[in-house]
Design a protein around this motif. Structure first.
Motif, PDB file in Angstrom:
ATOM      1  N   PHE A 164     -42.048  22.242  26.135  1.00  0.00           N
ATOM      2  CA  PHE A 164     -41.794  23.497  25.427  1.00  0.00           C
ATOM      3  C   PHE A 164     -40.460  24.045  25.897  1.00  0.00           C
ATOM      4  CE2 PHE A 164     -46.202  22.972  24.631  1.00  0.00           C
ATOM      5  CZ  PHE A 164     -46.491  23.686  23.489  1.00  0.00           C
ATOM      6  N   VAL A 165     -39.631  24.448  24.947  1.00  0.00           N
ATOM      7  CA  VAL A 165     -38.322  24.992  25.285  1.00  0.00           C
ATOM      8  C   VAL A 165     -38.178  26.384  24.683  1.00  0.00           C
ATOM      9  CG1 VAL A 165     -37.169  22.767  25.525  1.00  0.00           C
ATOM     10  CG2 VAL A 165     -37.310  23.837  23.267  1.00  0.00           C
ATOM     11  N   THR A 166     -37.405  27.205  25.383  1.00  0.00           N
ATOM     12  CA  THR A 166     -37.066  28.527  24.848  1.00  0.00           C
ATOM     13  C   THR A 166     -35.648  28.426  24.298  1.00  0.00           C
ATOM     14  OG1 THR A 166     -38.449  29.588  26.529  1.00  0.00           O
ATOM     15  CG2 THR A 166     -36.855  30.979  25.355  1.00  0.00           C
ATOM     16  N   ILE A 167     -35.487  28.749  23.014  1.00  0.00           N
ATOM     17  CA  ILE A 167     -34.202  28.483  22.361  1.00  0.00           C
ATOM     18  C   ILE A 167     -33.711  29.676  21.543  1.00  0.00           C
ATOM     19  CG2 ILE A 167     -34.541  25.986  22.226  1.00  0.00           C
ATOM     20  CD1 ILE A 167     -35.478  26.344  19.335  1.00  0.00           C
ATOM     21  N   VAL A 204     -34.102  16.837  22.339  1.00  0.00           N
ATOM     22  CA  VAL A 204     -34.393  15.795  23.327  1.00  0.00           C
ATOM     23  C   VAL A 204     -33.151  15.553  24.188  1.00  0.00           C
ATOM     24  CG1 VAL A 204     -34.945  13.362  23.673  1.00  0.00           C
ATOM     25  CG2 VAL A 204     -36.147  14.679  21.926  1.00  0.00           C
ATOM     26  N   GLY A 205     -33.307  15.704  25.514  1.00  0.00           N
ATOM     27  CA  GLY A 205     -32.188  15.497  26.446  1.00  0.00           C
ATOM     28  C   GLY A 205     -31.439  16.755  26.809  1.00  0.00           C
ATOM     29  N   MET A 206     -31.775  17.888  26.176  1.00  0.00           N
ATOM     30  CA  MET A 206     -31.099  19.150  26.507  1.00  0.00           C
ATOM     31  C   MET A 206     -31.801  19.838  27.671  1.00  0.00           C
ATOM     32  SD  MET A 206     -30.094  20.812  22.779  1.00  0.00           S
ATOM     33  CE  MET A 206     -29.148  22.147  23.564  1.00  0.00           C
ATOM     34  N   SER A 207     -31.002  20.431  28.561  1.00  0.00           N
ATOM     35  CA  SER A 207     -31.525  21.184  29.703  1.00  0.00           C
ATOM     36  C   SER A 207     -31.223  22.666  29.525  1.00  0.00           C
ATOM     37  CB  SER A 207     -30.888  20.668  31.001  1.00  0.00           C
ATOM     38  OG  SER A 207     -31.113  19.285  31.161  1.00  0.00           O
ATOM     39  N   ALA A 208     -31.800  23.486  30.395  1.00  0.00           N
ATOM     40  CA  ALA A 208     -31.551  24.927  30.353  1.00  0.00           C
ATOM     41  C   ALA A 208     -30.051  25.179  30.484  1.00  0.00           C
ATOM     42  CB  ALA A 208     -32.324  25.638  31.454  1.00  0.00           C
ATOM     43  N   GLY A 209     -29.496  26.005  29.585  1.00  0.00           N
ATOM     44  CA  GLY A 209     -28.076  26.320  29.597  1.00  0.00           C
ATOM     45  C   GLY A 209     -27.254  25.458  28.663  1.00  0.00           C
TER      46      GLY A 209
END
Length: 427
Positions: A164-167, A204-209
């Motif tokens: 789960f990502v916050t975007i 996919v492959g993205m990190s925080a920031g």
């Protein structure tokens, strides 16, 4: 009125209709009233111009033309009912003879529903899939329940499917932000494919920031055109599932042990698979009937429907698309003719309760209140279509009960056992 019917083809008839002027008198009076309300003659109020003055000013022929235009639909409908002709599409009218103060003779050519000869359903056998509850099905159901009680924990790594990502999202076309095209602090499951095309692949492959821009077709854009979407990830979280034990069974269900929960899941999946057998049998029966029964379709009606569709899309010259639309119209029409023939043969009638239940289920699928859904159907003139859908489903269920249904292993499938049991009457 006298009328005869001539069959031109299995899907085309010609109605010949003779009307006396006595029968036309009411429409003639209406024609005078209509014309009287449309013309201005000094000395007369609108709507009060006498027939003789109308004949003098606009001509008796104009009045007769108006009367005929008013009369044709009534006499045509009456003749169709008299000869039990089920018409579809627009009629072609040809005035053969008009003798003032004596008679009107005309013909109507129109497409009709063909006669469909149905088979003896008790002699039909349908083979459906076996009921096969796989371990993967059981695990998927239990893991779905575990996910509801899972905990999201922040992680310091790149996102992957299932995380789960916050975007934040910003949509642009030619560098200009789209009105209403921004969203902030959305919690989204990577790989769920529940938002914009291309978003899951970008995440996919993205990190925080991390910030990434990808191209996609935005809502309302023409085919082949794309806009740019900027996605910013502010947090990545993974879901930690509760241990698979008796404590979880008590937490997530009405059962005390994992074994009882698993047994219930297997029972529910087995019933679901049996229900799928019923749906498969229904679809295979329709498929077989369409393949085995010769069902002629009215070519004039198909051409008219296809032209109207293509004109609405502005694609009249697109031969490939025309072929696609024609195939869809032809297939849909054959299916309608078949199912309506079953409705007629089974003398199916739709009750108010059945219609209401179907309406409530349909409204639920669209996420609408039943009253709102019914109002929209009524405004669009689609209530009769809803009744037809209920009647077709009911008729198909009736004949399916006479069909022999077996699974792939050769075992008889009792579709009657899948029907909801009637509530017991209290003594």
């Amino acid at each position: 009125m006298k009328s005869t019917v001539e069959t031109l083809s299995p899907t085309r008839v010609r109605l010949s209709i003779d009307v006396t002027f006595d029968e036309l008198s009411g429409h003639l009076s209406d024609a005078y009233k209509k014309i009287s309300s449309q013309i201005n003659i000094p000395g007369f109020r609108k709507g009060k111009v006498p027939p003789a003055m109308i004949d003098q000013r606009v001509g008796r022929g104009t009045v007769l033309d108006e009367a005929i235009n008013l009369a044709l639909p009534d006499f045509y409908s009456q003749a169709a009912r008299e000869h039990d002709v089920l018409v579809i599409g627009r009629p072609e009218v040809d005035i053969k003879e008009l003798v003032d103060k004596e008679k009107l003779s005309f013909t109507v050519e129109v497409s009709v529903r063909p006669e469909v000869t149905l088979p003896d359903f008790s002699k039909i056998t349908i083979a459906v899939d076996d009921v096969d509850v796989k371990e993967a099905d059981i695990v998927e159901q239990i893991d779905g329940l575990r996910a509801r009680f899972g905990t999201l924990l922040g992680v310091e790594r790149a996102g992957a499917n299932g995380d789960f990502v916050t975007i934040d999202l910003v949509a642009r076309i030619d560098g200009v932000e789209v009105e209403g095209g921004t969203a902030s602090q959305i919690s989204y499951e990577v790989g769920s494919n529940r938002m914009i095309d291309g978003l899951d692949a970008a995440l996919v492959g993205m990190s925080a920031g991390d910030v990434k821009i990808f191209e996609t077709q935005l809502v309302g854009m023409e085919d082949g055109k794309t806009g740019a979407v900027e996605v910013t990830v502010s947090a990545v979280k993974e879901r930690e599932l509760p241990p698979l034990d008796d404590a979880f069974a008590k937490l997530g269900s009405e059962f005390d042990t994992l074994e009882e929960l698993r047994a219930d899941v297997i029972e529910r999946l087995t019933r679901l698979k049996k229900m799928e057998q019923g749906a498969q049998a229904r679809d295979l029966l329709v498929e077989k009937l369409l393949a085995d029964i010769e069902i002629p379709v009215p070519e004039e009606f198909i051409t008219s429907e296809v032209d109207e569709h293509l004109q609405g899309e502005g694609r009249m010259e697109d031969a490939t698309h025309r072929a696609e639309v024609e195939a869809q119209v032809r297939s849909s029409l054959k299916s309608d003719f078949l199912l309506d023939a079953v409705v007629k043969a089974e003398a199916v009638e739709v009750t108010e309760v059945e219609l209401t239940e179907y309406l409530i289920r349909s409204a639920s699928r669209y996420g609408m209140a039943p009253e709102e859904f019914a109002q929209q159907l009524s405004s669009a003139g689609q209530i009769s279509q809803l009744v037809a859908e209920v009647a077709r489903a009911k008729a198909l269920a009736e004949v399916l009960g006479r069909v022999k249904v077996k699974d792939a292993s050769g075992n008889a499938v009792d579709l009657e056992a899948l029907k909801p049991k009637a509530a017991a009457v209290a003594e």
